[in-house]
Design a protein around this motif. Structure first.
Motif, PDB file in Angstrom:
ATOM      1  N   THR A   3     -37.290 -58.681  14.873  1.00 47.05           N
ATOM      2  CA  THR A   3     -36.014 -58.213  15.407  1.00 47.05           C
ATOM      3  C   THR A   3     -34.961 -58.339  14.314  1.00 47.05           C
ATOM      4  O   THR A   3     -35.160 -59.030  13.312  1.00 47.05           O
ATOM      5  CB  THR A   3     -35.571 -59.035  16.628  1.00 47.05           C
ATOM      6  OG1 THR A   3     -35.382 -60.394  16.224  1.00 47.05           O
ATOM      7  CG2 THR A   3     -36.586 -58.970  17.758  1.00 47.05           C
ATOM      8  N   ARG A   6     -33.903 -61.995  13.887  1.00 45.00           N
ATOM      9  CA  ARG A   6     -34.798 -62.803  13.051  1.00 45.00           C
ATOM     10  C   ARG A   6     -34.569 -62.508  11.570  1.00 45.00           C
ATOM     11  O   ARG A   6     -34.567 -63.416  10.739  1.00 45.00           O
ATOM     12  CB  ARG A   6     -36.253 -62.527  13.417  1.00 45.00           C
ATOM     13  CG  ARG A   6     -36.685 -63.188  14.698  1.00 45.00           C
ATOM     14  CD  ARG A   6     -38.163 -62.892  14.967  1.00 45.00           C
ATOM     15  NE  ARG A   6     -38.570 -63.380  16.251  1.00 45.00           N
ATOM     16  CZ  ARG A   6     -39.332 -64.461  16.429  1.00 45.00           C
ATOM     17  NH1 ARG A   6     -39.767 -65.137  15.398  1.00 45.00           N
ATOM     18  NH2 ARG A   6     -39.656 -64.852  17.634  1.00 45.00           N
ATOM     19  N   TRP A  50     -36.488 -67.351  10.486  1.00 38.46           N
ATOM     20  CA  TRP A  50     -37.339 -66.464  11.276  1.00 38.46           C
ATOM     21  C   TRP A  50     -37.887 -67.175  12.504  1.00 38.46           C
ATOM     22  O   TRP A  50     -37.841 -66.647  13.616  1.00 38.46           O
ATOM     23  CB  TRP A  50     -38.473 -65.934  10.410  1.00 38.46           C
ATOM     24  CG  TRP A  50     -39.280 -64.863  11.065  1.00 38.46           C
ATOM     25  CD1 TRP A  50     -40.371 -65.047  11.870  1.00 38.46           C
ATOM     26  CD2 TRP A  50     -39.056 -63.463  11.003  1.00 38.46           C
ATOM     27  NE1 TRP A  50     -40.843 -63.832  12.286  1.00 38.46           N
ATOM     28  CE2 TRP A  50     -40.055 -62.847  11.778  1.00 38.46           C
ATOM     29  CE3 TRP A  50     -38.120 -62.675  10.362  1.00 38.46           C
ATOM     30  CZ2 TRP A  50     -40.129 -61.467  11.917  1.00 38.46           C
ATOM     31  CZ3 TRP A  50     -38.201 -61.307  10.506  1.00 38.46           C
ATOM     32  CH2 TRP A  50     -39.203 -60.724  11.281  1.00 38.46           C
ATOM     33  N   LEU A  51     -38.420 -68.377  12.309  1.00 42.69           N
ATOM     34  CA  LEU A  51     -39.112 -69.076  13.399  1.00 42.69           C
ATOM     35  C   LEU A  51     -38.180 -69.826  14.332  1.00 42.69           C
ATOM     36  O   LEU A  51     -38.364 -69.809  15.550  1.00 42.69           O
ATOM     37  CB  LEU A  51     -40.146 -70.054  12.816  1.00 42.69           C
ATOM     38  CG  LEU A  51     -41.268 -69.428  11.991  1.00 42.69           C
ATOM     39  CD1 LEU A  51     -42.093 -70.513  11.328  1.00 42.69           C
ATOM     40  CD2 LEU A  51     -42.128 -68.536  12.865  1.00 42.69           C
ATOM     41  N   GLY A  54     -34.158 -67.215  14.768  1.00 41.80           N
ATOM     42  CA  GLY A  54     -34.305 -65.845  15.241  1.00 41.80           C
ATOM     43  C   GLY A  54     -34.793 -65.740  16.669  1.00 41.80           C
ATOM     44  O   GLY A  54     -34.370 -64.864  17.424  1.00 41.80           O
ATOM     45  N   SER A  55     -35.648 -66.652  17.060  1.00 43.44           N
ATOM     46  CA  SER A  55     -36.194 -66.600  18.420  1.00 43.44           C
ATOM     47  C   SER A  55     -35.199 -67.086  19.474  1.00 43.44           C
ATOM     48  O   SER A  55     -35.387 -66.834  20.661  1.00 43.44           O
ATOM     49  CB  SER A  55     -37.460 -67.445  18.500  1.00 43.44           C
ATOM     50  OG  SER A  55     -37.166 -68.804  18.225  1.00 43.44           O
ATOM     51  N   ARG A  56     -34.136 -67.755  19.065  1.00 44.66           N
ATOM     52  CA  ARG A  56     -33.165 -68.313  20.014  1.00 44.66           C
ATOM     53  C   ARG A  56     -31.859 -67.535  20.058  1.00 44.66           C
ATOM     54  O   ARG A  56     -30.878 -68.006  20.624  1.00 44.66           O
ATOM     55  CB  ARG A  56     -32.871 -69.757  19.632  1.00 44.66           C
ATOM     56  CG  ARG A  56     -34.076 -70.635  19.724  1.00 44.66           C
ATOM     57  CD  ARG A  56     -33.765 -72.022  19.298  1.00 44.66           C
ATOM     58  NE  ARG A  56     -34.986 -72.828  19.377  1.00 44.66           N
ATOM     59  CZ  ARG A  56     -35.078 -74.053  18.980  1.00 44.66           C
ATOM     60  NH1 ARG A  56     -34.031 -74.659  18.483  1.00 44.66           N
ATOM     61  NH2 ARG A  56     -36.213 -74.705  19.076  1.00 44.66           N
ATOM     62  N   ARG A  59     -27.844 -65.735  23.169  1.00 49.51           N
ATOM     63  CA  ARG A  59     -27.495 -66.582  24.319  1.00 49.51           C
ATOM     64  C   ARG A  59     -26.017 -66.935  24.385  1.00 49.51           C
ATOM     65  O   ARG A  59     -25.619 -67.800  25.143  1.00 49.51           O
ATOM     66  CB  ARG A  59     -28.325 -67.860  24.274  1.00 49.51           C
ATOM     67  CG  ARG A  59     -29.804 -67.592  24.378  1.00 49.51           C
ATOM     68  CD  ARG A  59     -30.594 -68.860  24.336  1.00 49.51           C
ATOM     69  NE  ARG A  59     -32.024 -68.554  24.350  1.00 49.51           N
ATOM     70  CZ  ARG A  59     -32.964 -69.435  24.077  1.00 49.51           C
ATOM     71  NH1 ARG A  59     -32.639 -70.678  23.786  1.00 49.51           N
ATOM     72  NH2 ARG A  59     -34.226 -69.084  24.101  1.00 49.51           N
ATOM     73  N   ASN A  67     -27.411 -73.058  17.610  1.00 51.00           N
ATOM     74  CA  ASN A  67     -28.606 -72.495  16.980  1.00 51.00           C
ATOM     75  C   ASN A  67     -28.503 -72.599  15.458  1.00 51.00           C
ATOM     76  O   ASN A  67     -29.468 -72.963  14.782  1.00 51.00           O
ATOM     77  CB  ASN A  67     -28.771 -71.034  17.412  1.00 51.00           C
ATOM     78  CG  ASN A  67     -30.082 -70.436  16.988  1.00 51.00           C
ATOM     79  OD1 ASN A  67     -31.031 -71.126  16.648  1.00 51.00           O
ATOM     80  ND2 ASN A  67     -30.136 -69.118  17.016  1.00 51.00           N
ATOM     81  N   THR A 138     -26.388 -64.401  13.187  1.00 50.87           N
ATOM     82  CA  THR A 138     -27.607 -64.128  13.947  1.00 50.87           C
ATOM     83  C   THR A 138     -27.270 -63.617  15.342  1.00 50.87           C
ATOM     84  O   THR A 138     -27.889 -62.667  15.841  1.00 50.87           O
ATOM     85  CB  THR A 138     -28.475 -65.396  14.030  1.00 50.87           C
ATOM     86  OG1 THR A 138     -28.763 -65.840  12.703  1.00 50.87           O
ATOM     87  CG2 THR A 138     -29.757 -65.146  14.782  1.00 50.87           C
ATOM     88  N   SER A 142     -28.105 -59.982  16.961  1.00 52.76           N
ATOM     89  CA  SER A 142     -28.841 -59.892  18.221  1.00 52.76           C
ATOM     90  C   SER A 142     -28.133 -58.985  19.220  1.00 52.76           C
ATOM     91  O   SER A 142     -28.777 -58.249  19.966  1.00 52.76           O
ATOM     92  CB  SER A 142     -29.009 -61.286  18.813  1.00 52.76           C
ATOM     93  OG  SER A 142     -29.566 -61.220  20.093  1.00 52.76           O
TER      94      SER A 142
END
Length: 146
Positions: A3, A6, A50-51, A54-56, A59, A67, A138, A142
């Protein structure tokens, strides 16, 4: 799944890792051979962004700041750990340790020494401000690029 969040998180933490690496190098003893210090830290910044970050993403603003700070904390944790393991292996190749357990304990001792060396106000402020900026970038990625 790749994404934009990420990608932005990875790129921004990699840039922050580069900046922090440049700030850490003058703090170390003059005889220190840095070798692949900066490329390893940039890779860790890419991986953490990335790990972890990016996944969070996606929000909200408060979660984005948290984050970013979490990403910076994990980056520093991984960075100190990897560099301490690297130093332990370097010393182990010179037959500094009698057994494997002594070498494993040395990783934590070396890591603690590294933390004491890099625990300065300049680095702390850079990490906090950089973490907030990375988190907000980030979050922006998003929301605007799905």
């Amino acid at each position: 799944m790749p994404t934009a969040a990420r990608l932005v998180a990875a790129a921004s933490l990699a840039v922050l890792a580069y900046v922090i690496s440049g700030m850490v190098m003058p703090l170390m003893p003059e005889s220190t051979d840095f070798g692949n210090f900066i490329p390893v830290n940039i890779f860790l910044g890419l991986a953490c962004g990335w790990l972890v970050m990016g996944s969070r993403a996606g929000r909200g603003t408060t979660a984005a700041i948290n984050n970013g700070l979490t990403g910076v904390f994990v980056l520093m944790l991984w960075g100190v750990g990897v560099q301490a393991i690297n130093e332990m292996v370097r010393l182990a190749m010179r037959n500094r340790y009698d057994d494997a357990f002594e070498a494993i304990v040395a990783v934590f001792q070396i890591g603690a020494e590294f933390v004491v060396i890099i625990a300065t106000v300049q680095i702390g402020v850079t990490l906090v401000v950089g973490g907030v900026i990375c988190g907000l970038l980030t979050e922006y990625a998003s929301r605007h690029w799905k």
